[in-house]
Design an enzyme around this catalytic site. Sequence first.
Site, PDB file in Angstrom:
ATOM      1  N   GLN A 200      -4.833  12.736   2.241  1.00 49.62           N
ATOM      2  CA  GLN A 200      -5.997  13.147   1.464  1.00 49.62           C
ATOM      3  C   GLN A 200      -7.020  12.022   1.328  1.00 49.62           C
ATOM      4  O   GLN A 200      -7.940  12.109   0.516  1.00 49.62           O
ATOM      5  CB  GLN A 200      -5.571  13.632   0.070  1.00 49.62           C
ATOM      6  CG  GLN A 200      -4.651  14.832   0.102  1.00 49.62           C
ATOM      7  CD  GLN A 200      -4.223  15.255  -1.293  1.00 49.62           C
ATOM      8  OE1 GLN A 200      -4.987  15.190  -2.243  1.00 49.62           O
ATOM      9  NE2 GLN A 200      -2.979  15.699  -1.415  1.00 49.62           N
ATOM     10  N   GLY A 201      -6.832  10.940   2.079  1.00 48.39           N
ATOM     11  CA  GLY A 201      -7.775   9.826   2.038  1.00 48.39           C
ATOM     12  C   GLY A 201      -7.522   8.813   0.941  1.00 48.39           C
ATOM     13  O   GLY A 201      -8.336   7.912   0.729  1.00 48.39           O
ATOM     14  N   LEU A 202      -6.392   8.928   0.248  1.00 50.74           N
ATOM     15  CA  LEU A 202      -6.136   8.019  -0.866  1.00 50.74           C
ATOM     16  C   LEU A 202      -5.762   6.613  -0.402  1.00 50.74           C
ATOM     17  O   LEU A 202      -6.103   5.632  -1.067  1.00 50.74           O
ATOM     18  CB  LEU A 202      -5.071   8.592  -1.790  1.00 50.74           C
ATOM     19  CG  LEU A 202      -5.426   9.945  -2.427  1.00 50.74           C
ATOM     20  CD1 LEU A 202      -4.308  10.418  -3.334  1.00 50.74           C
ATOM     21  CD2 LEU A 202      -6.745   9.875  -3.160  1.00 50.74           C
ATOM     22  N   GLY A 203      -5.077   6.506   0.725  1.00 50.69           N
ATOM     23  CA  GLY A 203      -4.783   5.184   1.280  1.00 50.69           C
ATOM     24  C   GLY A 203      -6.075   4.466   1.623  1.00 50.69           C
ATOM     25  O   GLY A 203      -6.238   3.273   1.338  1.00 50.69           O
TER      26      GLY A 203
ATOM     27  N   VAL B 197       1.138   5.507  -1.225  1.00 50.69           N
ATOM     28  CA  VAL B 197       0.603   6.751  -1.774  1.00 50.69           C
ATOM     29  C   VAL B 197       1.772   7.724  -1.895  1.00 50.69           C
ATOM     30  O   VAL B 197       2.550   7.889  -0.948  1.00 50.69           O
ATOM     31  CB  VAL B 197      -0.515   7.346  -0.885  1.00 50.69           C
ATOM     32  CG1 VAL B 197      -0.952   8.710  -1.401  1.00 50.69           C
ATOM     33  CG2 VAL B 197      -1.706   6.390  -0.810  1.00 50.69           C
TER      34      VAL B 197
ATOM     35  N   TYR C  74      -5.275   1.449   9.889  1.00 49.93           N
ATOM     36  CA  TYR C  74      -5.945   0.214   9.479  1.00 49.93           C
ATOM     37  C   TYR C  74      -7.090  -0.158  10.412  1.00 49.93           C
ATOM     38  O   TYR C  74      -8.087  -0.728   9.969  1.00 49.93           O
ATOM     39  CB  TYR C  74      -4.930  -0.926   9.330  1.00 49.93           C
ATOM     40  CG  TYR C  74      -4.033  -0.729   8.136  1.00 49.93           C
ATOM     41  CD1 TYR C  74      -4.533  -0.852   6.840  1.00 49.93           C
ATOM     42  CD2 TYR C  74      -2.691  -0.380   8.279  1.00 49.93           C
ATOM     43  CE1 TYR C  74      -3.727  -0.645   5.732  1.00 49.93           C
ATOM     44  CE2 TYR C  74      -1.879  -0.179   7.177  1.00 49.93           C
ATOM     45  CZ  TYR C  74      -2.401  -0.307   5.901  1.00 49.93           C
ATOM     46  OH  TYR C  74      -1.597  -0.102   4.807  1.00 49.93           O
TER      47      TYR C  74
ATOM     48  N   VAL D  86       0.867  -1.181   0.000  1.00 49.86           N
ATOM     49  CA  VAL D  86       0.000   0.000   0.000  1.00 49.86           C
ATOM     50  C   VAL D  86       0.904   1.233   0.000  1.00 49.86           C
ATOM     51  O   VAL D  86       1.659   1.469   0.943  1.00 49.86           O
ATOM     52  CB  VAL D  86      -0.938   0.011   1.230  1.00 49.86           C
ATOM     53  CG1 VAL D  86      -1.815   1.248   1.214  1.00 49.86           C
ATOM     54  CG2 VAL D  86      -1.784  -1.260   1.261  1.00 49.86           C
TER      55      VAL D  86
END
Length: 142
Positions: free
Chosen positions: A84-87, A77, A118, A75
């Site tokens: 920015q919430g992309l993960g 980014v 997580y 994972v």
Amino acid sequence: MNLEIISQLNQSQVKDLVQLYQSTWWGKGRTLEDVEKMLQHSDIIIGINNSDHQKLIGFARVLTDYVYRAVIWDVIVDSAYQKQGLGQTLIQSILDHPQLQLIEAFLLVCLPETIPFYEKLGFTSDVGELKLMKRVKGSTNF
């Protein structure tokens, strides 16, 4: 910023992925040839492409049996796009993936400082008595 979720990478995006790996402590040294082979043998890949710049800015992959277990790997980014919430988008795209709806348990390996991230997505660090083990290439301890 126009973002798109993708499930295949073109050659330019594969090169972007190699650069993303170089920005991590665990992926430094990965070569284009090795990454191409890894992509061929990953069951599912999820990427986030910035359409404005035609650049891969996020990535995750899954190895799975499509029934019992799916292991989430890599994972990443791009540092310029973090927080920015992309993960979360990457992980949620995996959890919502149509081919993974029968999965009994999703697994992943993470650093202690990423556990809260997580946990917000439903993962737990309580794995009972299970222990992660590894064998490094070239090991002769047997």
